[in-house]
Design an enzyme around this catalytic site. Structure first.
Site, mmCIF file in Angstrom:
data_model
loop_
_atom_site.group_PDB
_atom_site.id
_atom_site.type_symbol
_atom_site.label_atom_id
_atom_site.label_comp_id
_atom_site.label_asym_id
_atom_site.label_seq_id
_atom_site.Cartn_x
_atom_site.Cartn_y
_atom_site.Cartn_z
ATOM 1 N N ALA A 62 0.855 -1.192 0.000
ATOM 2 C CA ALA A 62 0.000 0.000 0.000
ATOM 3 C C ALA A 62 0.891 1.242 0.000
ATOM 4 O O ALA A 62 2.089 1.155 0.269
ATOM 5 C CB ALA A 62 -0.880 -0.009 1.248
ATOM 6 N N GLN A 109 0.930 3.502 2.155
ATOM 7 C CA GLN A 109 1.430 3.701 3.523
ATOM 8 C C GLN A 109 2.080 2.428 4.065
ATOM 9 O O GLN A 109 2.061 2.180 5.272
ATOM 10 C CB GLN A 109 0.294 4.166 4.430
ATOM 11 C CG GLN A 109 -0.064 5.635 4.233
ATOM 12 C CD GLN A 109 1.128 6.548 4.401
ATOM 13 O OE1 GLN A 109 1.947 6.367 5.299
ATOM 14 N NE2 GLN A 109 1.248 7.537 3.541
ATOM 15 N N SER A 110 2.661 1.625 3.189
ATOM 16 C CA SER A 110 3.278 0.371 3.613
ATOM 17 C C SER A 110 4.514 0.611 4.493
ATOM 18 O O SER A 110 5.479 1.259 4.076
ATOM 19 C CB SER A 110 3.683 -0.432 2.377
ATOM 20 O OG SER A 110 4.567 -1.477 2.735
ATOM 21 N N ASN A 111 4.444 0.075 5.706
ATOM 22 C CA ASN A 111 5.621 0.115 6.589
ATOM 23 C C ASN A 111 6.700 -0.813 6.071
ATOM 24 O O ASN A 111 7.895 -0.562 6.239
ATOM 25 C CB ASN A 111 5.227 -0.329 8.001
ATOM 26 C CG ASN A 111 4.165 0.558 8.600
ATOM 27 O OD1 ASN A 111 4.382 1.747 8.790
ATOM 28 N ND2 ASN A 111 2.993 -0.007 8.874
ATOM 29 N N CYS A 117 7.367 -1.443 2.915
ATOM 30 C CA CYS A 117 8.097 -0.783 1.824
ATOM 31 C C CYS A 117 9.082 0.254 2.366
ATOM 32 O O CYS A 117 10.221 0.343 1.916
ATOM 33 C CB CYS A 117 7.118 -0.149 0.840
ATOM 34 S SG CYS A 117 6.236 -1.394 -0.150
#
Ligand SMILES: *Cc1c(COP(=O)(O)O)cnc(C)c1O
Length: 324
Positions: free
Chosen positions: A70, A72-74, A76
């Protein structure tokens, strides 16, 4: 196997009691394991998985990492930081269209040097292989699945159980129940394997974050398949079935990433009692679930409960409107 990792974080993460919260609910002793403090560009549970995944990428002679998630992927954001540390090129394929301003994790991923691509539609399924082929000009690519959830990533949470057990021994403490947020399943698979490998007797209550969406992906089956690979890899002498992969699905009615009054109340509660910040997507939802069971006294009286904080702080800044 378990020692074959690339150092990215600061371990052990703190384990401590939530004194003020435990006073409010005197039937229980509530503790927290601070994987929001792993140290990698604001921390989180993906740091432990990436220590194994990045090592594998290096061992295989790869020079470029591809992963997805996403906006807001942590996962990534931590992958971007890990690649910078390890000298690997990082490509992130993020769902949806490019926003006007980059905030929260997206902003950090950019600051950390990742090359960011937008998939253009909102569907959760991203064909990472296809993207990698398209972007991969003379690169030696390494693909990390969404959330870093495969058996190699899960080793991070096998090792985390060893770390927890040592802390419990040192503090002369027993934990009866462990709560955490479960989404792509790698954390859950690792904890299941770790409890067995290190003979730690605690009940896991994974709070399912995602609502079962269109992809008809059965999470229990996903977790079981990682666990089965782990059993082989680690030489564990136990047979697992789908019944061992139970997920609590009572708190995922709102879709992934949708902040409701429930997550908000949990974020406020922990902030105002202990000065600890939860995130709007994962830990806010999981902590709400734990508090609900605590309030309803659904857990064994006078038991010791652990909330495993898996991070996610930067996403708070993308939810400013909803949280005010
Ligand atoms: C990814 C993530 C989780 C879920 O972990 P999985 O291994 O994907 O199940 C929980 N909390 C936070 C903050 C995360 O970023």
């Amino acid at each position: 196997m378990i020692n074959n990792k690339y150092k990215l974080g600061f371990f052990p993460t703190p384990l401590h009691k939530l004194n003020n919260l435990s006073k409010i609910y005197p039937d229980y002793n509530i503790f927290i394991k601070r994987d929001d403090q792993t140290g990698l560009a604001s921390g989180g549970n993906k740091t432990r998985k990436l220590e194994y995944l990045i090592k594998q990428a290096i061992d295989e002679g790869c020079d470029t990492v591809f992963t997805a998630g996403a906006q807001q992927s942590n996962h990534c954001r931590q992958t971007a930081a890990a690649c910078t540390l390890a000298g690997l090129e990082c490509h992130l394929i993020l769902r949806g269209n490019e926003p006007k301003t980059y905030q929260g994790n997206l902003l950090l991923s950019q600051l950390l040097g990742a090359k960011i691509h937008f998939s253009g539609d909102g569907s959760k399924e991203i064909d990472l292989d296809l993207f990698t082929k398209k972007l991969d000009a003379n690169k030696n690519p390494f693909i990390i699945p969404i959330g870093g959830s495969n058996v190699i990533g899960a080793l991070g949470y096998v090792e985390a159980v060893r770390e927890l057990k040592q802390q419990l021994d040192e503090q002369n403490l027993n934990i009866d129940t462990i709560f955490f947020a479960s989404s792509s399943g790698g954390t859950q698979a690792g904890l299941i394997l770790g409890l067995e490998l290190y003979a730690l007797d605690a009940e896991l209550i994974p709070i399912k974050i995602d609502k079962d969406e269109t992809q008809n992906l059965d999470m229990e089956a996903e977790v079981l398949s990682i666990v089965k690979e782990g059993v082989k890899l680690l030489g564990i002498n136990r047979k697992y079935s789908i019944a061992d992969m139970t997920l609590n699905k009572n708190y995922n009615q709102a879709a992934y990433g949708v902040l409701t009054d429930k997550e908000k109340s949990a974020i406020n509660k922990l902030a105002l009692t202990e000065g600890i910040l939860l995130d709007p997507v994962y830990t806010g939802r999981a902590f709400y679930g734990m508090l609900d069971l605590v309030k309803e006294k659904k857990l064994k009286p006078h038991s010791n409960i652990l909330f495993w904080h898996t991070g996610g702080l930067p996403a708070l800044f993308d939810y400013a409107e909803g949280l005010q």
